[in-house]
Design a protein around this motif. Structure first.
Motif, PDB file in Angstrom:
ATOM      1  N   ASP A 104      17.286  22.515  27.439  1.00 13.32           N
ATOM      2  CA  ASP A 104      18.487  23.354  27.402  1.00 13.32           C
ATOM      3  C   ASP A 104      19.474  22.866  26.348  1.00 13.32           C
ATOM      4  N   GLU A 105      19.679  21.546  26.301  1.00 12.13           N
ATOM      5  CA  GLU A 105      20.593  20.986  25.302  1.00 12.13           C
ATOM      6  C   GLU A 105      20.071  21.234  23.884  1.00 12.13           C
ATOM      7  N   GLU A 106      18.762  21.150  23.723  1.00 11.01           N
ATOM      8  CA  GLU A 106      18.171  21.378  22.403  1.00 11.01           C
ATOM      9  C   GLU A 106      18.334  22.840  21.979  1.00 11.01           C
ATOM     10  N   LEU A 107      18.242  23.760  22.920  1.00  7.55           N
ATOM     11  CA  LEU A 107      18.435  25.171  22.612  1.00  7.55           C
ATOM     12  C   LEU A 107      19.864  25.430  22.162  1.00  7.55           C
ATOM     13  N   VAL A 108      20.831  24.828  22.847  1.00 11.22           N
ATOM     14  CA  VAL A 108      22.236  24.963  22.458  1.00 11.22           C
ATOM     15  C   VAL A 108      22.455  24.383  21.065  1.00 11.22           C
ATOM     16  N   GLU A 109      21.817  23.236  20.812  1.00 11.70           N
ATOM     17  CA  GLU A 109      21.955  22.603  19.502  1.00 11.70           C
ATOM     18  C   GLU A 109      21.393  23.497  18.393  1.00 11.70           C
ATOM     19  N   LEU A 110      20.237  24.098  18.648  1.00 13.86           N
ATOM     20  CA  LEU A 110      19.614  24.964  17.656  1.00 13.86           C
ATOM     21  C   LEU A 110      20.491  26.186  17.380  1.00 13.86           C
ATOM     22  N   ALA A 111      21.021  26.772  18.436  1.00 17.33           N
ATOM     23  CA  ALA A 111      21.914  27.911  18.260  1.00 17.33           C
ATOM     24  C   ALA A 111      23.146  27.519  17.444  1.00 17.33           C
ATOM     25  N   GLY A 112      23.660  26.326  17.685  1.00 18.37           N
ATOM     26  CA  GLY A 112      24.814  25.851  16.936  1.00 18.37           C
ATOM     27  C   GLY A 112      24.510  25.670  15.451  1.00 18.37           C
ATOM     28  N   LEU A 113      23.286  25.237  15.162  1.00 18.37           N
ATOM     29  CA  LEU A 113      22.898  25.071  13.760  1.00 18.37           C
ATOM     30  C   LEU A 113      22.875  26.413  13.029  1.00 18.37           C
ATOM     31  N   TYR A 114      22.340  27.433  13.705  1.00 17.35           N
ATOM     32  CA  TYR A 114      22.290  28.756  13.075  1.00 17.35           C
ATOM     33  C   TYR A 114      23.677  29.382  12.992  1.00 17.35           C
ATOM     34  N   GLU A 115      24.505  29.078  13.964  1.00 18.81           N
ATOM     35  CA  GLU A 115      25.875  29.578  13.905  1.00 18.81           C
ATOM     36  C   GLU A 115      26.624  28.937  12.744  1.00 18.81           C
ATOM     37  N   ALA A 116      26.355  27.644  12.499  1.00 19.12           N
ATOM     38  CA  ALA A 116      27.001  26.946  11.392  1.00 19.12           C
ATOM     39  C   ALA A 116      26.553  27.497  10.043  1.00 19.12           C
ATOM     40  N   LYS A 117      25.386  28.133  10.017  1.00 19.41           N
ATOM     41  CA  LYS A 117      24.888  28.712   8.770  1.00 19.41           C
ATOM     42  C   LYS A 117      25.435  30.114   8.508  1.00 19.41           C
ATOM     43  N   GLY A 118      26.221  30.630   9.475  1.00 20.28           N
ATOM     44  CA  GLY A 118      26.877  31.904   9.228  1.00 20.28           C
ATOM     45  C   GLY A 118      26.542  33.018  10.198  1.00 20.28           C
ATOM     46  N   LEU A 119      25.630  32.775  11.148  1.00 16.38           N
ATOM     47  CA  LEU A 119      25.303  33.809  12.124  1.00 16.38           C
ATOM     48  C   LEU A 119      26.394  33.899  13.184  1.00 16.38           C
ATOM     49  N   ARG A 120      26.571  35.088  13.722  1.00 12.23           N
ATOM     50  CA  ARG A 120      27.497  35.246  14.837  1.00 12.23           C
ATOM     51  C   ARG A 120      26.943  34.504  16.050  1.00 12.23           C
ATOM     52  N   PRO A 121      27.800  34.032  16.957  1.00 12.48           N
ATOM     53  CA  PRO A 121      27.340  33.237  18.096  1.00 12.48           C
ATOM     54  C   PRO A 121      26.238  33.913  18.897  1.00 12.48           C
ATOM     55  N   GLU A 122      26.398  35.203  19.192  1.00 11.71           N
ATOM     56  CA  GLU A 122      25.372  35.877  19.991  1.00 11.71           C
ATOM     57  C   GLU A 122      24.062  36.018  19.217  1.00 11.71           C
ATOM     58  N   VAL A 127      18.466  34.251  18.026  1.00  5.86           N
ATOM     59  CA  VAL A 127      17.497  33.698  17.072  1.00  5.86           C
ATOM     60  C   VAL A 127      16.926  32.392  17.603  1.00  5.86           C
ATOM     61  N   ALA A 128      17.790  31.519  18.123  1.00  6.59           N
ATOM     62  CA  ALA A 128      17.339  30.230  18.646  1.00  6.59           C
ATOM     63  C   ALA A 128      16.374  30.422  19.808  1.00  6.59           C
ATOM     64  N   ALA A 129      16.689  31.373  20.693  1.00  6.85           N
ATOM     65  CA  ALA A 129      15.826  31.614  21.844  1.00  6.85           C
ATOM     66  C   ALA A 129      14.468  32.156  21.428  1.00  6.85           C
ATOM     67  N   ALA A 136       8.894  25.930  19.562  1.00  9.05           N
ATOM     68  CA  ALA A 136      10.134  25.167  19.662  1.00  9.05           C
ATOM     69  C   ALA A 136      10.157  23.988  18.693  1.00  9.05           C
ATOM     70  N   VAL A 137       9.045  23.277  18.598  1.00  9.89           N
ATOM     71  CA  VAL A 137       9.004  22.099  17.732  1.00  9.89           C
ATOM     72  C   VAL A 137       9.232  22.493  16.281  1.00  9.89           C
ATOM     73  N   ALA A 138       8.518  23.507  15.811  1.00 11.90           N
ATOM     74  CA  ALA A 138       8.653  23.942  14.426  1.00 11.90           C
ATOM     75  C   ALA A 138      10.068  24.426  14.140  1.00 11.90           C
ATOM     76  N   ALA A 139      10.664  25.144  15.090  1.00 14.57           N
ATOM     77  CA  ALA A 139      12.014  25.661  14.887  1.00 14.57           C
ATOM     78  C   ALA A 139      13.020  24.537  14.717  1.00 14.57           C
ATOM     79  N   HIS A 140      12.930  23.525  15.559  1.00 15.70           N
ATOM     80  CA  HIS A 140      13.881  22.421  15.488  1.00 15.70           C
ATOM     81  C   HIS A 140      13.644  21.541  14.266  1.00 15.70           C
ATOM     82  N   LEU A 141      12.386  21.291  13.955  1.00 12.76           N
ATOM     83  CA  LEU A 141      12.097  20.470  12.779  1.00 12.76           C
ATOM     84  C   LEU A 141      12.605  21.138  11.511  1.00 12.76           C
ATOM     85  N   SER A 142      12.447  22.450  11.429  1.00 10.68           N
ATOM     86  CA  SER A 142      12.888  23.175  10.247  1.00 10.68           C
ATOM     87  C   SER A 142      14.411  23.208  10.139  1.00 10.68           C
ATOM     88  N   ALA A 143      15.069  23.552  11.236  1.00  8.90           N
ATOM     89  CA  ALA A 143      16.522  23.721  11.208  1.00  8.90           C
ATOM     90  C   ALA A 143      17.262  22.391  11.131  1.00  8.90           C
TER      91      ALA A 143
END
Length: 243
Positions: A104-122, A127-129, A136-143
């Motif tokens: 769960d914490e990793e999902l929040v972190e991933l969403a925060g990374l995409y939000e920092a890149k300019g995406l709206r929070p929702e 996208v993170a979900a 999941a592994v590939a998504a986190h390693l990439s971001a």
């Protein structure tokens, strides 16, 4: 006929496919190895030829430089790339452990990374979900780390490419100094080496998409300076009777 593995919307010549790091690693090791083989062995044999016209010392020095240089290049590449690969694998293992222990914490972190890149929070959360559900592994390693688990470079491949390219490059000046008549040895070697360096510079620039003229001038000027310096030293030592 091979299947098309391009991604939707991908331009045909753009390097988005898996294995890019491996190919760039091979290119880097190969070009550096060939350039080092050409320049270092050419400098050795030209320097010895400046001091003596006898074939045996020139051949001995050239072969010693070829063998020692190839081993040194391979070892250097292996140690360097091994350190990089070990670090990447440690980061991958850490990310996998965190995904198992705190998804769960990793999902929040991933969403925060995409939000920092300019995406709206929702949008970032969606996208993170979706990426987490897919891989999941590939998504986190990439971001987070800009790492592809399937694209960790091989130290053995880099070492082999470096040693082989060094050997191939070193054979050119060795043959150029030994095959011609005595009076043509040094001029032939100079010409062969500078042409070969120009070719490696052109190839590296073409494959890397950079300026061909700049790449050619860098390696040709550097090689010419090395040859002139070692030939001058060899001639000086031979003239003064030191060797």
């Amino acid at each position: 006929m091979s299947a098309d593995t391009s991604l939707p919307g991908q331009h045909p010549r753009e390097p988005h496919r898996q294995g890019l790091a491996q190919r760039l690693n091979w290119l880097r090791a190969g070009v550096l190895g060939a350039n080092d083989g050409i320049v270092s062995v050419a400098a050795i044999v030209v320097g010895v030829a400046g001091a003596t016209s006898e074939v045996a010392p020139i051949l001995t020095a050239g072969i010693a430089g070829l063998v020692g240089g190839a081993i040194s290049m391979a070892l250097g590449e292996y140690v360097s790339v091994s350190s990089q690969s070990d670090s990447e694998r440690a980061l991958i293992a850490k990310e996998k452990r965190e995904l198992r222990e705190m998804p769960d914490e990793e999902l929040v972190e991933l969403a925060g990374l995409y939000e920092a890149k300019g995406l709206r929070p929702e949008t970032a959360r969606q996208v993170a979900a979706e990426l987490t559900a897919h891989d999941a592994v590939a998504a986190h390693l990439s971001a987070e780390l800009n790492i592809d688990e399937l694209d960790v470079v091989s130290a053995w491949h880099a070492a082999a490419a470096s040693a082989l390219s060094f050997t191939i490059g070193a054979l050119l000046p060795l043959l150029a100094i030994l095959l011609p008549p005595e009076q043509w040895r040094v001029p032939t070697t100079f010409i062969a080496v500078l042409v070969a360096l120009g070719l490696t510079g052109w190839i590296s620039a073409r494959l890397g998409g950079s300026s061909k003229m700049k790449a050619i001038l860098r390696v040709v000027i550097g090689g010419a300076i090395a040859l002139a310096a070692t030939y001058g030293v060899g001639t000086l030592l031979g003239a003064t009777g030191v060797v």
